[in-house]
Design an enzyme around this catalytic site. Structure first.
Site, PDB file in Angstrom:
ATOM      1  N   ASP A  17       0.815  -1.227   0.000  1.00 30.00           N
ATOM      2  CA  ASP A  17       0.000   0.000   0.000  1.00 30.00           C
ATOM      3  C   ASP A  17       0.848   1.277   0.000  1.00 30.00           C
ATOM      4  O   ASP A  17       0.578   2.200   0.770  1.00 30.00           O
ATOM      5  CB  ASP A  17      -0.918   0.036   1.228  1.00 30.00           C
ATOM      6  CG  ASP A  17      -1.623  -1.273   1.503  1.00 30.00           C
ATOM      7  OD1 ASP A  17      -1.911  -2.007   0.537  1.00 30.00           O
ATOM      8  OD2 ASP A  17      -1.898  -1.564   2.685  1.00 30.00           O
ATOM      9  N   GLU A 187     -11.064  -0.800  -3.415  1.00 35.28           N
ATOM     10  CA  GLU A 187     -10.379  -0.090  -2.328  1.00 35.28           C
ATOM     11  C   GLU A 187      -9.221   0.715  -2.922  1.00 35.28           C
ATOM     12  O   GLU A 187      -9.083   0.842  -4.134  1.00 35.28           O
ATOM     13  CB  GLU A 187      -9.853  -1.092  -1.292  1.00 35.28           C
ATOM     14  CG  GLU A 187      -8.878  -2.104  -1.882  1.00 35.28           C
ATOM     15  CD  GLU A 187      -8.571  -3.269  -0.964  1.00 35.28           C
ATOM     16  OE1 GLU A 187      -9.294  -3.464   0.021  1.00 35.28           O
ATOM     17  OE2 GLU A 187      -7.594  -3.990  -1.259  1.00 35.28           O
TER      18      GLU A 187
END
Length: 305
Positions: A17, A187
């Site tokens: 991420d 997401e």
């Protein structure tokens, strides 16, 4: 032997991420420490002056300093404003409004921290428009307006941040939480602006499986509407799988763009075994984005003067 390219992964360790920023004439990458949730109790950061050699800064924020966090912190997104550095992150993986957790904000005087909890509670702690409060991404537009995009469970919201960066504002229509969910959103939202257009990107598929990927939309407003154009990052069975949840670097003074993302090496099957990589992202003359080629070489040196 002198490294000619960054190589992929760009630094050792399991990380995911990644958010990318340029602070104080350095490239910075802020990733999730990729481990089982019970071990995701801190954040590290990495910086470079040329994209080739990276220096690690340990534990810029620890769960012990967040009074309300108890289970996993991930997906950081920092930004600088008025001489302070604001660091947004997800914690606790809440499954309902009855649970404590969501998106927090920490603050520091330097890019490397140490960061401290700015408000002593989550900034966003409830489900709105069906969006789980995770995966924040902060974006400041040319006019100074600050936006925080976030979401999971297939729904994406955007909120406006006030000048203090630690409280929520409202849009012109009075809304605080605005749904901007594009088709196939899962997401990991990310926003950049180029030549007057807003490029909104997000992760599709499941983060633990090979088909994790990134798609994008192009709009004339930071709040959309965002109509899906297509995938720009996905697995290559000869290189790596689960390529997704990214950040972006624009090389200063150029129209050169580099995508910072995580992927899973072909030798790994554990879903937490993710590494951070760099590859070029190219815009076509019509403003569309060419699909990214996953490489082992990474990118060439781009020193910041």
């Amino acid at each position: 032997m002198l490294k000619r390219t960054s190589g992929n992964p760009i630094f050792p360790g399991w990380y995911a991420d990644p958010e990318a920023r340029i602070f104080e004439n350095k490239y910075w990458i802020y990733p999730t420490y990729s481990a089982p949730y019970e071990e995701q109790t801190h954040f590290d950061a990495f910086y470079s002056t040329d994209l080739i050699e990276w220096t690690k800064v340990d534990r810029i924020l620890e769960m012990s300093g967040i009074s309300w966090a108890w289970r996993a912190m991930w997906a950081p997104s920092p930004i600088e404003r008025n001489g302070k550095y604001y660091y947004y992150f997800a914690a606790n993986d809440i499954q309902s409004d009855e649970e404590l957790g969501g998106i927090g904000v920490a603050v520091a005087d330097r890019p490397e921290g140490p960061y401290r909890d700015a408000i002593g509670k989550p900034l966003i702690d409830k489900f709105h428009h069906g969006a789980q409060p995770i995966d924040p991404h902060v974006f400041i537009d040319d006019d100074g307006s600050a936006y925080l995009y976030y979401g999971g469970w297939g729904h994406c919201n955007v909120v406006k941040l006030n000048e203090d960066m630690i409280s929520l504002g409202t849009f012109d229509d009075g809304e605080t939480f605005k749904s901007v969910t594009p088709e196939q959103f899962v997401e990991g939202p990310c926003m950049i602006k180029r030549k007057g257009f807003y490029y909104f990107m997000w992760a599709e598929g499941g983060w633990g499986v090979p088909d994790y990927s990134v798609a994008y939309a192009k709009a004339s407003s930071p709040i959309g509407p965002f109509e899906r154009v297509g995938k720009i990052l996905q697995q290559n069975p000869d290189v790596a799988t689960s390529a997704g949840h990214h950040g972006m670097i624009q090389v200063p003074g150029t129209d050169e763009w580099i995508i910072v993302y995580h992927r899973r090496p072909l030798t790994e099957t554990d879903r937490n075994h993710r590494v951070v990589c760099l590859d070029r992202m190219v815009f076509e003359e019509d403003g569309s984005i060419r699909p990214v080629q996953l490489t082992f070489e990474g990118v060439s040196a781009r020193p910041i003067e």
